[in-house]
Design a protein around this motif. Structure first.
Motif, short mmCIF file in Angstrom:
data_model
loop_
_atom_site.label_atom_id
_atom_site.label_comp_id
_atom_site.label_asym_id
_atom_site.label_seq_id
_atom_site.Cartn_x
_atom_site.Cartn_y
_atom_site.Cartn_z
N ARG A 70 0.84 -1.21 0.00
CA ARG A 70 0.00 0.00 0.00
C ARG A 70 0.86 1.25 0.00
O ARG A 70 0.59 2.20 -0.74
N TYR A 73 2.43 1.63 -3.45
CA TYR A 73 1.45 2.07 -4.43
C TYR A 73 1.14 3.56 -4.26
O TYR A 73 1.04 4.29 -5.24
N ARG A 74 0.98 4.01 -3.00
CA ARG A 74 0.73 5.43 -2.76
C ARG A 74 1.88 6.30 -3.24
O ARG A 74 1.66 7.34 -3.85
N ARG A 76 4.05 5.54 -5.51
CA ARG A 76 4.12 5.45 -6.97
C ARG A 76 3.08 6.34 -7.63
O ARG A 76 3.37 7.05 -8.59
N THR A 77 1.85 6.32 -7.13
CA THR A 77 0.81 7.16 -7.71
C THR A 77 1.07 8.63 -7.44
O THR A 77 0.83 9.48 -8.29
N ARG A 78 1.60 8.95 -6.27
CA ARG A 78 1.93 10.34 -5.96
C ARG A 78 3.04 10.83 -6.88
O ARG A 78 3.01 11.96 -7.37
N LYS A 79 4.03 9.98 -7.11
CA LYS A 79 5.14 10.35 -7.99
C LYS A 79 4.64 10.56 -9.42
O LYS A 79 5.05 11.50 -10.10
N SER A 80 3.74 9.70 -9.89
CA SER A 80 3.22 9.86 -11.25
C SER A 80 2.35 11.11 -11.36
O SER A 80 2.37 11.79 -12.38
N LEU A 81 1.62 11.45 -10.32
CA LEU A 81 0.82 12.67 -10.34
C LEU A 81 1.70 13.91 -10.36
O LEU A 81 1.42 14.88 -11.06
N SER A 83 4.76 14.06 -11.58
CA SER A 83 5.43 14.15 -12.87
C SER A 83 4.48 14.64 -13.96
O SER A 83 4.91 15.29 -14.91
N GLU A 84 3.19 14.37 -13.85
CA GLU A 84 2.22 14.85 -14.83
C GLU A 84 2.00 16.35 -14.68
O GLU A 84 1.73 17.04 -15.65
#
Length: 86
Positions: A70, A73-74, A76-81, A83-84
């Motif tokens: 968990r 995943y958090r 990873r999603t925070r990092k992708s957000l 970077s966007e």
């Protein structure tokens, strides 16, 4: 006299196995004592003595794995957000 000793031994054993052990295990492994009791009862009724022996270590490993996945995943999603947005 022997009867009194046997009664005291039974009382101490019951208190230790039902109250002290789950509390100590719970503090050491960061588990609630009621969770420890429920896990031991369920594992004992399903798998018997072997289930009781491996229930708490198995639950602890699964708990750590779920918590780490968990967290991963958090992050990873925070990092992708992030970077966007850049």
């Amino acid at each position: 006299m022997v009867l009194k000793i046997i009664l005291v031994l039974i009382a101490v054993q019951l208190l230790e196995s039902n109250l002290v052990s789950p509390h100590v295990m719970g503090k050491r492994l960061n588990l609630h004592p009621l969770t420890v009791i429920i896990i031991l009862m369920a594992a004992g009724s399903i798998y018997g003595f072997i289930g009781i022996l491996i229930a708490i270590p198995f639950y602890s490993v699964v708990k750590v794995l779920v918590k780490d996945f968990r967290r991963f995943y958090r992050l990873r999603t925070r990092k992708s957000l992030l970077s966007e947005e850049i």
